[in-house]
Each structure stands twice: as C-alpha cells, then as structure tokens.
Design an enzyme around this catalytic site. Structure first.
Site, PDB file in Angstrom:
ATOM      1  N   TYR A 141       0.809  -1.297   0.037  1.00 23.05           N
ATOM      2  CA  TYR A 141       0.126  -0.191  -0.117  1.00 23.05           C
ATOM      3  C   TYR A 141       0.812   1.156   0.019  1.00 23.05           C
ATOM      4  O   TYR A 141       0.396   2.453  -0.343  1.00 23.05           O
ATOM      5  CB  TYR A 141      -0.935   0.011   1.316  1.00 23.05           C
ATOM      6  CG  TYR A 141      -1.897  -1.042   1.369  1.00 23.05           C
ATOM      7  CD1 TYR A 141      -2.107  -1.979  -0.022  1.00 23.05           C
ATOM      8  CD2 TYR A 141      -2.829  -1.141   2.162  1.00 23.05           C
ATOM      9  CE1 TYR A 141      -3.124  -2.655   0.205  1.00 23.05           C
ATOM     10  CE2 TYR A 141      -3.907  -1.781   2.182  1.00 23.05           C
ATOM     11  CZ  TYR A 141      -3.950  -2.934   1.132  1.00 23.05           C
ATOM     12  OH  TYR A 141      -4.971  -3.931   0.912  1.00 23.05           O
ATOM     13  N   LYS A 189       3.804 -15.321   3.671  1.00 20.79           N
ATOM     14  CA  LYS A 189       3.931 -16.192   2.299  1.00 20.79           C
ATOM     15  C   LYS A 189       5.332 -16.439   2.099  1.00 20.79           C
ATOM     16  O   LYS A 189       6.009 -16.168   1.081  1.00 20.79           O
ATOM     17  CB  LYS A 189       3.141 -15.348   1.178  1.00 20.79           C
ATOM     18  CG  LYS A 189       3.052 -16.294  -0.061  1.00 20.79           C
ATOM     19  CD  LYS A 189       2.080 -17.561   0.200  1.00 20.79           C
ATOM     20  CE  LYS A 189       1.910 -18.332  -1.202  1.00 20.79           C
ATOM     21  NZ  LYS A 189       0.853 -19.336  -0.803  1.00 20.79           N
ATOM     22  N   ASP A 221      -2.604 -18.482   2.573  1.00 23.85           N
ATOM     23  CA  ASP A 221      -3.929 -19.006   2.035  1.00 23.85           C
ATOM     24  C   ASP A 221      -4.282 -20.062   2.804  1.00 23.85           C
ATOM     25  O   ASP A 221      -5.380 -20.242   2.793  1.00 23.85           O
ATOM     26  CB  ASP A 221      -3.320 -19.970   0.592  1.00 23.85           C
ATOM     27  CG  ASP A 221      -1.882 -20.517   0.530  1.00 23.85           C
ATOM     28  OD1 ASP A 221      -1.283 -20.300   1.725  1.00 23.85           O
ATOM     29  OD2 ASP A 221      -1.313 -20.990  -0.227  1.00 23.85           O
ATOM     30  N   ASP A 245      -5.466  -7.002   5.513  1.00 18.19           N
ATOM     31  CA  ASP A 245      -6.676  -6.305   5.007  1.00 18.19           C
ATOM     32  C   ASP A 245      -7.811  -7.625   4.845  1.00 18.19           C
ATOM     33  O   ASP A 245      -9.059  -7.501   5.015  1.00 18.19           O
ATOM     34  CB  ASP A 245      -6.610  -5.382   3.943  1.00 18.19           C
ATOM     35  CG  ASP A 245      -7.622  -4.443   3.501  1.00 18.19           C
ATOM     36  OD1 ASP A 245      -8.838  -4.701   4.007  1.00 18.19           O
ATOM     37  OD2 ASP A 245      -7.487  -3.692   2.617  1.00 18.19           O
ATOM     38  N   ASP A 249     -11.297  -8.783   6.732  1.00 19.44           N
ATOM     39  CA  ASP A 249     -12.895  -8.702   6.143  1.00 19.44           C
ATOM     40  C   ASP A 249     -13.318 -10.273   6.031  1.00 19.44           C
ATOM     41  O   ASP A 249     -14.716 -10.350   6.301  1.00 19.44           O
ATOM     42  CB  ASP A 249     -12.574  -8.154   4.593  1.00 19.44           C
ATOM     43  CG  ASP A 249     -12.376  -6.625   4.550  1.00 19.44           C
ATOM     44  OD1 ASP A 249     -12.424  -6.205   5.707  1.00 19.44           O
ATOM     45  OD2 ASP A 249     -12.511  -6.442   3.453  1.00 19.44           O
TER      46      ASP A 249
END
Length: 366
Positions: A141, A189, A221, A245, A249
C-alpha cells in the site's frame, strides 16, 4: 475526565454510524461524569465535494491536536475516475502515514445470539474471539516505486518491509496476546516472498522475549482456509498490510457481518478508531446501516486512547444485551427477527448503557 474527540463522518454511511457512536459517547459521559468535547472535520469525498483535497490541512491539524479520532468511512464512486491522488481513499492512507499509525487492531468475535447470523454452521463459529493485528503503514500500500505505464500496458507496486517495521508490529501482537489467551499466529507467504522470509525470521527471533506466548506460523492461503473452517482456533493473528486487510474482512463473514467489526489504528501518539466496513454508498441515508462496528470502535477508543476500561466494557456489555434481546439490523436479521434501523439500534444501546445507572439512582432514592 475531559477529552477532545475528533469525529470524521466521511462518506456514504459514515455520517450515520458516527452519529450513532457519538450518541453512545455522550451517554458514557453522562453516566460516568466525563466531558467529551466532540468536534467534526471533513475527509474523503465529503471534502472533495467542498473543493478541498481528500485530507484537508485543517482536518490533519485538528487530528494532531485531538485526544482521539473516530472515523466513519471514506469512499465515493463519484471520484473513482480521474487523478488517483484525489480519490477519497487516499485521505485514509495519508492520515495513517502522517500520524504514524502503524498498528491496526481488528477484533472479531461471535456475539451470543448471533451464532447463526453468518453463512457458517453454528458449531463452527461458536466461541470465536480473534484479534487481527495488521501492520498498517508498509507493504504494497505504501511501497515505492509504484505506478501505471503511460500507455496503460502495465502497472507495478512494490512490497517492502524493514526490520524496524516488522519488529514493532510484532511486539504489539505479542503484548496483545499476553492480555488474551497467549497465542500468536504469524501469517506470511514465506515460500514465495522475500519480505515474508524476513518477516518470519524476525518474528521467530522476537518470540524468545515472550516465553509466555505460544507462536506458530501459517501461510496466508492456509490461514484464510482455517479462518473459514475453524475460526475459534485463533487468538491473535499477526500479519502484514495486504494480508491483514483480506483476513480481517473474511472475519466479518465469520461473525455475521462486516457491520459488527470495530478497529483501532495505533502509533505512538493520537489513535484512529473506525468500523471495518466501507462507505456502502448504496445504502447511505436509508437508516439501515449497522452502527455496532462504529459503536464498538468508540469502545476501543475509550479503552485504548483514554484508558477508560470500565466505560469501554460497559459499552460492549450494552451491545451484547441489545443483541441478546433479539434486536437486529437488516444485515443480521432473519425474517422473524425484530428489526431496527441505525438510529433505533443506537438508541437501544444507549438505553442499555444507561439502565444500570438509572437503576442505581432509583434504589438510592428508596
């Protein structure tokens, strides 16, 4: 206590849910004898519509001087095209950067009575009480360079993390776990990304300083799948900006609605508190938005910015009491449920918050 709180209603349903949360803060002040000086500022599309930048200088100055900030939402489809620097969402990124709000706390729990509110089976979600600790000012970001090729044939972003950024957010997660159930799951990851390999190495090294906290690592994942299959198995999830993020959610679906989720963005100064949901322009102005995320954010503000733990707990107890009574906003309601609008839900929570004080006064008079 006397404290100044800056309200940034923003866009879409932001003004409605901030108004609801402000009514709860006023009720807290009335019940406990505090004076909260509430002022408002412009941000996002609301500022753009006045011919101002997404984060006006006056708003930033007021934010720096406040005791805490309560934000509604930013995002307005009218500004989705054109200069990307003038999108409403850039205001939130700029505010996080300018105030150095590097740690985002997003709790997600299943409230009693809402076990069947989401798409998952009751036996899967029962007992869920997790905290996502998300690094907030690094990663994709904010990384440079970034951009879109002049002919729009390609685009690029940069994921970058430093030792300092990783260690300071990890400390926040370990400290939070000490006050909860003593478990941190660090999500990365590392099988693909160099930033994740550094992340995993540094978090593992830092864990030595927290022998009372159990640490495990998961690929993002695998974590996403486990959040859906066994959400109650998590205590504190520590992760970087993008992964946090997405995972937080997902947690909204687990607990029943994004409208339930509060958050706190913390640095070393003033804190920013906001519901996780977006601006939801399609339901703005219709009195159907769920204000619990914003009211829960106000509770986090009381706890983390003003160190008013009993008051914060009283707000959360009031939310729980209203939900146990069966009152539901549209996003949570089944056909047979008692439905409430944004204002009505806030009024019910205020009434539940004030009820103990009212009862105590009546007993004292008799």
């Amino acid at each position: 206590m006397r404290a100044s709180i800056l309200l940034l209603p923003g866009d879409g349903i932001g003004p409605e849910v901030v108004s609801a949360a402000a009514s709860v803060l006023r009720a807290v002040g009335a019940r406990y004898g505090h004076q909260f000086d509430l002022s408002e500022g412009l941000i996002g599309g609301a500022a753009l519509r006045r011919g101002l930048p997404p984060l006006p200088e006056d708003t930033l100055a007021a934010a720096r001087e406040s005791g805490a900030i309560l934000l509604g939402a930013v995002g307005d489809p009218a500004f989705d095209r054109g200069d990307s620097s003038r999108r409403p969402e850039t205001a939130l990124l700029a505010l996080r950067r300018e105030l150095q709000l590097y740690a985002n706390f997003r709790p997600a729990r299943v409230w009693p009575g809402l076990e069947d509110a989401g798409p998952l089976k009751t036996e899967i979600v029962a007992g869920t009480d997790m905290l996502v600790v998300r690094e907030l000012t690094g990663g994709l970001y904010y990384g440079e360079p970034r951009g879109i090729a002049p002919d729009s044939s390609s685009a690029h972003n940069t994921m970058r993390y430093s030792r300092h950024e990783i260690e300071r957010i990890a400390r926040r997660a370990f400290d939070a776990a000490r006050a909860r159930r003593g478990r941190v799951t660090s999500v990365d990851k590392a099988n693909v990304l160099e930033t994740s390999r550094l992340w995993r190495d540094l978090v593992t090294g830092l864990a030595v300083e927290y022998p009372d906290v159990a640490l495990d690592h998961m690929y993002v994942d695998s974590c996403a799948m486990r959040v859906a299959l066994a959400p109650s198995s998590f205590d504190v999830i520590l992760t970087e900006n993008l992964f946090g993020d997405i995972l937080s959610d997902e947690a909204g679906a687990v607990v029943g609605s994004l409208g339930l989720l509060p958050s706190a963005s913390i640095g070393d100064g003033v804190g920013l508190f906001e519901p996780v949901h977006g601006s939801a322009p399609d339901i703005a102005g219709r009195n159907i938005a769920n204000p619990i995320g914003a009211i829960g954010s106000a509770a986090m503000l009381l706890r983390q910015a003003l160190t008013l733990e009993p008051e914060a707990q009283a707000v959360e107890d009031a939310i729980g009491a209203v939900l146990r009574s069966g009152l539901r906003t549209t996003d949570l309601a089944h056909a047979s449920d008692q439905k409430a609008g944004t204002r009505e839900m806030a009024e019910a929570i205020v009434a539940a918050l004030l009820a103990p004080a009212t009862t105590a006064r009546s007993f004292s008079r008799t």
